[in-house]
Structures are given as C-alpha cells and as structure tokens.
Design a protein around this motif. Structure first.
Motif, PDB file in Angstrom:
ATOM      1  N   UNK A 102       0.709  -1.318   0.169  1.00  0.00           N
ATOM      2  CA  UNK A 102       0.125  -0.178   0.154  1.00  0.00           C
ATOM      3  C   UNK A 102       0.636   1.250   0.018  1.00  0.00           C
ATOM      4  N   UNK A 103       0.776   2.122  -0.965  1.00  0.00           N
ATOM      5  CA  UNK A 103       1.563   3.258  -1.201  1.00  0.00           C
ATOM      6  C   UNK A 103       1.241   4.343  -0.104  1.00  0.00           C
ATOM      7  N   UNK A 104       0.159   4.187   0.372  1.00  0.00           N
ATOM      8  CA  UNK A 104      -0.538   5.236   1.219  1.00  0.00           C
ATOM      9  C   UNK A 104       0.143   4.921   2.787  1.00  0.00           C
ATOM     10  N   UNK A 105       0.290   3.600   3.154  1.00  0.00           N
ATOM     11  CA  UNK A 105       0.732   3.263   4.348  1.00  0.00           C
ATOM     12  C   UNK A 105       2.131   4.201   4.887  1.00  0.00           C
ATOM     13  N   UNK A 106       2.038   4.819   5.976  1.00  0.00           N
ATOM     14  CA  UNK A 106       3.170   5.734   6.501  1.00  0.00           C
ATOM     15  C   UNK A 106       3.708   5.110   7.750  1.00  0.00           C
ATOM     16  N   UNK A 107       3.626   4.084   8.110  1.00  0.00           N
ATOM     17  CA  UNK A 107       4.353   3.367   9.187  1.00  0.00           C
ATOM     18  C   UNK A 107       5.032   2.216   8.750  1.00  0.00           C
ATOM     19  N   UNK A 108       6.400   2.413   8.265  1.00  0.00           N
ATOM     20  CA  UNK A 108       7.003   1.231   7.941  1.00  0.00           C
ATOM     21  C   UNK A 108       7.625   0.379   9.133  1.00  0.00           C
ATOM     22  N   UNK A 109       7.531   0.898  10.104  1.00  0.00           N
ATOM     23  CA  UNK A 109       7.949  -0.086  11.337  1.00  0.00           C
ATOM     24  C   UNK A 109       6.903  -1.009  11.707  1.00  0.00           C
ATOM     25  N   UNK A 110       5.690  -0.495  11.674  1.00  0.00           N
ATOM     26  CA  UNK A 110       4.692  -1.479  11.714  1.00  0.00           C
ATOM     27  C   UNK A 110       4.571  -2.505  10.648  1.00  0.00           C
ATOM     28  N   UNK A 111       4.596  -2.268   9.550  1.00  0.00           N
ATOM     29  CA  UNK A 111       4.671  -2.961   8.429  1.00  0.00           C
ATOM     30  C   UNK A 111       5.834  -4.172   8.583  1.00  0.00           C
ATOM     31  N   UNK A 112       7.120  -3.738   9.027  1.00  0.00           N
ATOM     32  CA  UNK A 112       7.817  -4.778   9.108  1.00  0.00           C
ATOM     33  C   UNK A 112       7.501  -5.793  10.282  1.00  0.00           C
ATOM     34  N   UNK A 113       6.933  -5.236  11.322  1.00  0.00           N
ATOM     35  CA  UNK A 113       6.567  -6.135  12.267  1.00  0.00           C
ATOM     36  C   UNK A 113       5.415  -6.888  11.748  1.00  0.00           C
ATOM     37  N   UNK A 114       4.304  -6.522  10.862  1.00  0.00           N
ATOM     38  CA  UNK A 114       3.263  -7.204  10.361  1.00  0.00           C
ATOM     39  C   UNK A 114       3.845  -8.345   9.472  1.00  0.00           C
ATOM     40  N   UNK A 115       4.766  -8.196   8.599  1.00  0.00           N
ATOM     41  CA  UNK A 115       5.202  -9.234   7.715  1.00  0.00           C
ATOM     42  C   UNK A 115       5.907 -10.339   8.559  1.00  0.00           C
ATOM     43  N   UNK A 116       7.025  -9.913   9.503  1.00  0.00           N
ATOM     44  CA  UNK A 116       7.653 -10.691  10.279  1.00  0.00           C
ATOM     45  C   UNK A 116       6.947 -11.517  11.214  1.00  0.00           C
ATOM     46  N   UNK A 117       5.715 -10.980  11.511  1.00  0.00           N
ATOM     47  CA  UNK A 117       5.109 -11.985  12.702  1.00  0.00           C
ATOM     48  C   UNK A 117       4.353 -13.064  11.833  1.00  0.00           C
ATOM     49  N   UNK A 118       4.314 -13.099  10.789  1.00  0.00           N
ATOM     50  CA  UNK A 118       3.810 -14.187   9.912  1.00  0.00           C
ATOM     51  C   UNK A 118       4.821 -15.069   9.325  1.00  0.00           C
ATOM     52  N   UNK A 119       6.072 -14.990   9.644  1.00  0.00           N
ATOM     53  CA  UNK A 119       6.914 -16.075   8.874  1.00  0.00           C
ATOM     54  C   UNK A 119       6.910 -17.221   9.595  1.00  0.00           C
ATOM     55  N   UNK A 120       6.488 -17.438  10.697  1.00  0.00           N
ATOM     56  CA  UNK A 120       6.391 -18.990  11.364  1.00  0.00           C
ATOM     57  C   UNK A 120       5.364 -19.890  10.667  1.00  0.00           C
TER      58      UNK A 120
END
Length: 253
Positions: free
Chosen positions: A202-220
């Motif tokens: 989403x190019x409108x997202x403005x919290x990259x830290x939260x996005x990194x946390x989101x995608x890393x939370x699903x790796x397992x």
C-alpha cells in the motif's frame, strides 16, 4: 539468507496470481524467461503499487536483483545488496529511504540453501511451499539514475530490488521443517500472505516499522508449510538452468 531462487512462472500467470497489470512503458521489449537458478544481478519480476489519479494500481515490473541506492556512484554495489535484514532495514543507509515508500513483493517458486559438510563439501537444498503453491517475498525497490546516459535514452534509469530476510523460526513440535531450516541457515527470506502483502504494498501506508512487524509476525506460520529437499550440486553453477535443478536427489551427507 537468499542467494539463489526459482522463478519459473510466465508473465501471464504472475499477472493473474497477483491481480496486477503491466506498466507497458516500462515492460516494453523486456523479456522475462523462466529461471530455475536466479542469481544476483539477474532481472527478476517484482510487484508494486503506485498511486495513479489517487488510486493504488498494482503493477508488474522487471528489476535487477541487488538494490542500487539512488546515491550510489555505480550499480556495482547492488551485488552486495540482494538481501535486507528486517531488524535493521529502517536504519541502514541503503534501505531506509526505500522502506518508506518503495516496498514490493518478489514472486518466487522456492529458493536454494546450502548445508556445509566435511571440508569444502556443500549440499544444496531446495526450499519451497508444499503442493506447488507460489511465494511472495517482502522486498524493496529503488531507482538509480545513470549519469552517463542522456535523459530519455534507454538505460537512463535502473530499477533494482532486495529481498527482506528474518530469523529462521526455531525448531518446535508444530513443524519439523524448522529443524531442517535451522540446519541450513539462521536466516530465511521473508514470505507474505495475501493479507500482509496488501498492507506491505500500500503506497499510502506511512508506518514502515509497523509493516515490518506485520510481515515478520507471519514468518512462522508461512514457513511451517515449506518443504525442504536435497537437490543436485549443478545448481551451484550459475550457468546451469532448467527444471532438472529442483529434482530431489539423495543427499551427499
């Protein structure tokens, strides 16, 4: 980490799988043959979203694997920027601008990792989803302007990409695949689900830290469905290609 991977799907299949469109101006005259041995600096497909007339439009582009920061003097630095650690991507000079607004998905069928053996022996393994499902790794992209090429001429702009990595999930009772992955490497390329990919792009997202946390939370959860198979040593030579590279073989050790 991810140093070699497989991307053998046709452009039409990628467009359908990712509900994306071609940027015909960028994709003009660009070939994207299937590859069972993608190596650093190869051209690879990426999926990104751009705001056009206020709406997010998902597009398929072709990028060079190995991110070249906009401030680089030459593109050679990209060969050392094929991966970005998710834990430090917000601070690293090469990636901290891209993580703000130039996030992408890197389609793949699977990736290779090597297990160290006695002496210099190394056994390659092919890591891929079960049942032939496809992968989408979290990635970043960047544009680099070649000062030696005139404005408007081919080659003026280079699009490049890097794949985010995360810690390998620790072994546990929930899936034996984690034990196999841990034997190979302490890092894995960061996979995304459809939901996390939508948020990541989403190019409108403005919290990259939260996005990194989101995608890393699903790796397992995502990696629990991967399959690890030993394959032949031919994949170690970048000149070798073809579906035979992913055929399972008896491991050397």
């Amino acid at each position: 980490m991810c140093g070699r991977y497989v991307m053998a799907r046709a452009v039409g299949d990628l467009l359908a799988d990712f509900d994306a469109a071609l940027d015909e101006q960028v994709m003009d005259d660009v070939e994207l043959p299937p590859s069972w041995n993608v190596a650093p600096t190869d051209d690879v497909p990426i999926v990104l979203e751009r705001l056009i007339d206020g709406a997010a439009v998902r597009q398929l582009h072709v990028a060079r694997w190995g991110l070249v920061p906009s401030w680089a003097k030459d593109p050679g630095i990209g060969s050392r920027m094929i991966n970005a650690r998710s834990e430090s991507v917000l601070e690293k000079p090469a990636f901290r601008k891209a993580i703000l607004s130039r996030r992408c998905a890197v389609p793949a069928d699977g990736y290779y990792e090597w297990k160290k053996g006695p002496g210099k022996a190394r056994q390659p393994y092919y890591v891929h989803p079960q049942h032939g499902d496809s992968l989408a790794f979290a990635g970043l992209y960047e544009w680099w302007k070649n000062p030696a090429v005139a404005e408007g001429e081919p080659g003026r702009w280079l699009l490049s990409t890097a794949i985010l990595t995360a810690d390998t999930p620790p072994p546990g009772a929930e899936s034996s695949v984690f034990a196999k992955l841990t034997e190979l490497h302490d890092r894995v390329p960061l996979p995304m689900t459809q939901a996390t990919m939508a948020a990541w792009l989403d190019p409108r997202a403005d919290d990259p830290g939260a996005l990194v946390d989101l995608v890393t939370s699903g790796v397992q959860e995502a990696a629990a469905h991967w399959h690890v198979e030993s394959v032949g040593t031919a994949v170690g030579n970048v000149r070798n290609n073809g579906p035979a590279l992913i055929e399972p073989v008896q491991a050397l050790f």
